[in-house]
Design a protein around this motif. Sequence first.
Motif, PDB file in Angstrom:
ATOM      1  N   MET A   1      -7.999 -39.488  -2.709  1.00 20.63           N
ATOM      2  CA  MET A   1      -7.341 -40.413  -3.646  1.00 20.63           C
ATOM      3  C   MET A   1      -8.189 -41.659  -3.835  1.00 20.63           C
ATOM      4  O   MET A   1      -8.746 -42.203  -2.887  1.00 20.63           O
ATOM      5  CB  MET A   1      -5.961 -40.816  -3.120  1.00 20.63           C
ATOM      6  N   LYS A   2      -8.270 -42.088  -5.093  1.00 20.58           N
ATOM      7  CA  LYS A   2      -9.025 -43.306  -5.402  1.00 20.58           C
ATOM      8  C   LYS A   2      -8.150 -44.282  -6.187  1.00 20.58           C
ATOM      9  O   LYS A   2      -7.314 -43.887  -6.995  1.00 20.58           O
ATOM     10  CB  LYS A   2     -10.284 -42.971  -6.200  1.00 20.58           C
ATOM     11  N   ILE A   3      -8.361 -45.571  -5.925  1.00 16.90           N
ATOM     12  CA  ILE A   3      -7.714 -46.631  -6.688  1.00 16.90           C
ATOM     13  C   ILE A   3      -8.812 -47.409  -7.400  1.00 16.90           C
ATOM     14  O   ILE A   3      -9.731 -47.938  -6.763  1.00 16.90           O
ATOM     15  CB  ILE A   3      -6.918 -47.588  -5.777  1.00 16.90           C
ATOM     16  N   TYR A   4      -8.729 -47.451  -8.731  1.00 20.07           N
ATOM     17  CA  TYR A   4      -9.709 -48.179  -9.538  1.00 20.07           C
ATOM     18  C   TYR A   4      -9.089 -49.500  -9.992  1.00 20.07           C
ATOM     19  O   TYR A   4      -7.895 -49.564 -10.290  1.00 20.07           O
ATOM     20  CB  TYR A   4     -10.093 -47.380 -10.776  1.00 20.07           C
TER      21      TYR A   4
ATOM     22  N   ASN B   1      -4.856 -40.255  -8.135  1.00 26.46           N
ATOM     23  CA  ASN B   1      -5.650 -41.440  -8.448  1.00 26.46           C
ATOM     24  C   ASN B   1      -4.850 -42.446  -9.272  1.00 26.46           C
ATOM     25  O   ASN B   1      -3.969 -42.066 -10.054  1.00 26.46           O
ATOM     26  CB  ASN B   1      -6.912 -41.064  -9.211  1.00 26.46           C
ATOM     27  N   GLN B   2      -5.195 -43.720  -9.102  1.00 25.54           N
ATOM     28  CA  GLN B   2      -4.556 -44.800  -9.862  1.00 25.54           C
ATOM     29  C   GLN B   2      -5.620 -45.709 -10.467  1.00 25.54           C
ATOM     30  O   GLN B   2      -6.716 -45.852  -9.914  1.00 25.54           O
ATOM     31  CB  GLN B   2      -3.667 -45.658  -8.963  1.00 25.54           C
ATOM     32  N   VAL B   3      -5.277 -46.328 -11.578  1.00 31.71           N
ATOM     33  CA  VAL B   3      -6.104 -47.395 -12.124  1.00 31.71           C
ATOM     34  C   VAL B   3      -5.215 -48.617 -12.317  1.00 31.71           C
ATOM     35  O   VAL B   3      -4.086 -48.510 -12.821  1.00 31.71           O
ATOM     36  CB  VAL B   3      -6.795 -46.986 -13.446  1.00 31.71           C
ATOM     37  N   ILE B   4      -5.724 -49.753 -11.896  1.00 29.93           N
ATOM     38  CA  ILE B   4      -4.966 -50.998 -11.980  1.00 29.93           C
ATOM     39  C   ILE B   4      -5.714 -51.970 -12.874  1.00 29.93           C
ATOM     40  O   ILE B   4      -6.847 -52.357 -12.593  1.00 29.93           O
ATOM     41  CB  ILE B   4      -4.736 -51.600 -10.575  1.00 29.93           C
ATOM     42  N   PHE B   5      -5.075 -52.327 -13.974  1.00 23.38           N
ATOM     43  CA  PHE B   5      -5.630 -53.314 -14.895  1.00 23.38           C
ATOM     44  C   PHE B   5      -5.106 -54.688 -14.479  1.00 23.38           C
ATOM     45  O   PHE B   5      -3.899 -54.903 -14.436  1.00 23.38           O
ATOM     46  CB  PHE B   5      -5.207 -53.000 -16.327  1.00 23.38           C
TER      47      PHE B   5
ATOM     48  N   GLN C   1       0.335 -43.420 -12.708  1.00 23.29           N
ATOM     49  CA  GLN C   1      -1.039 -43.664 -12.280  1.00 23.29           C
ATOM     50  C   GLN C   1      -1.639 -44.953 -12.835  1.00 23.29           C
ATOM     51  O   GLN C   1      -2.616 -45.462 -12.289  1.00 23.29           O
ATOM     52  CB  GLN C   1      -1.933 -42.491 -12.704  1.00 23.29           C
ATOM     53  N   VAL C   2      -1.087 -45.455 -13.908  1.00 26.73           N
ATOM     54  CA  VAL C   2      -1.650 -46.634 -14.570  1.00 26.73           C
ATOM     55  C   VAL C   2      -0.749 -47.843 -14.336  1.00 26.73           C
ATOM     56  O   VAL C   2       0.421 -47.848 -14.734  1.00 26.73           O
ATOM     57  CB  VAL C   2      -1.832 -46.388 -16.086  1.00 26.73           C
ATOM     58  N   ILE C   3      -1.296 -48.845 -13.682  1.00 20.42           N
ATOM     59  CA  ILE C   3      -0.594 -50.097 -13.412  1.00 20.42           C
ATOM     60  C   ILE C   3      -1.213 -51.181 -14.280  1.00 20.42           C
ATOM     61  O   ILE C   3      -2.433 -51.372 -14.266  1.00 20.42           O
ATOM     62  CB  ILE C   3      -0.712 -50.505 -11.923  1.00 20.42           C
ATOM     63  N   VAL C   4      -0.391 -51.895 -15.026  1.00 24.47           N
ATOM     64  CA  VAL C   4      -0.893 -52.929 -15.934  1.00 24.47           C
ATOM     65  C   VAL C   4      -0.279 -54.266 -15.538  1.00 24.47           C
ATOM     66  O   VAL C   4       0.945 -54.438 -15.588  1.00 24.47           O
ATOM     67  CB  VAL C   4      -0.558 -52.604 -17.405  1.00 24.47           C
TER      68      VAL C   4
END
Length: 243
Positions: A1-4, A30-34, A62-65
């Motif tokens: 798992m990766k967090i970007y 996986n997640q991406v955090i803006f 998966q997408v956190i804004v």
Amino acid sequence: MKIYALSDIHGEYELLLETMKQIDLSNKENQVIFCGDYIDSGHKSCQTLLFIKELQKTYPNQVIVLKGNHELLFFEWLAEEHNTEWFAGDRDFLSIRSFLTEKQMERIECLAKWTRLENVSKVAKAFVYKNYPDLFAWIKELPFFYETEKQIFVHAGIEERAEMNWKAETSQEEMCWKYPWSTGKFYKDIISGHTSTALISGQSSYHNIYFDGESHYYIDGDVHISRKIPVLTYDVERKCYIW
């Protein structure tokens, strides 16, 4: 798992699309955090905002804004009838232009020649609501931080002197506007943007991730100068950061 994590895109839509090639959302873990500041300064603020909004809709788990100071200013402008702050700071209508049709923009430019700024601002708000009726509610609900077992993601920073009580002691304004930046040891890693890594590092040509050697990772690469959006990746299994 990766967090970007990435931040401070500032209307650079094409650069965002290029940067997203580094981010793998096909792995559902996986997640991406803006981390805020998606609009202003660049020519495609609206396109950038709508892309991130749609991405979150497509990958809701998966997408956190998060909300940055520019989104906060934009929201307050839309929410408050007599508020002109964001609109007044939009030089040459660079940002608002991306939210309006060509005909609507002609109307705004015409009004600006003979009536007060507040009146022009009200018309511009009405156009934004008409064109993007769901945008206001979406921005309103954007959180100010995101916390994992190991990290705190936020646009600008938190009240670190409060230690484990930081949630109660940190105002929303500080999360969006904190300055100067903090360094040193904290009980969790703090990942934030807002202040360029060139300024934090003291090196005018440095536009990559800045790690203070303790608990802080700063990710604002000054996109208009560097023409890149740094991505910080955390490998959960290996418990390490990559950039």
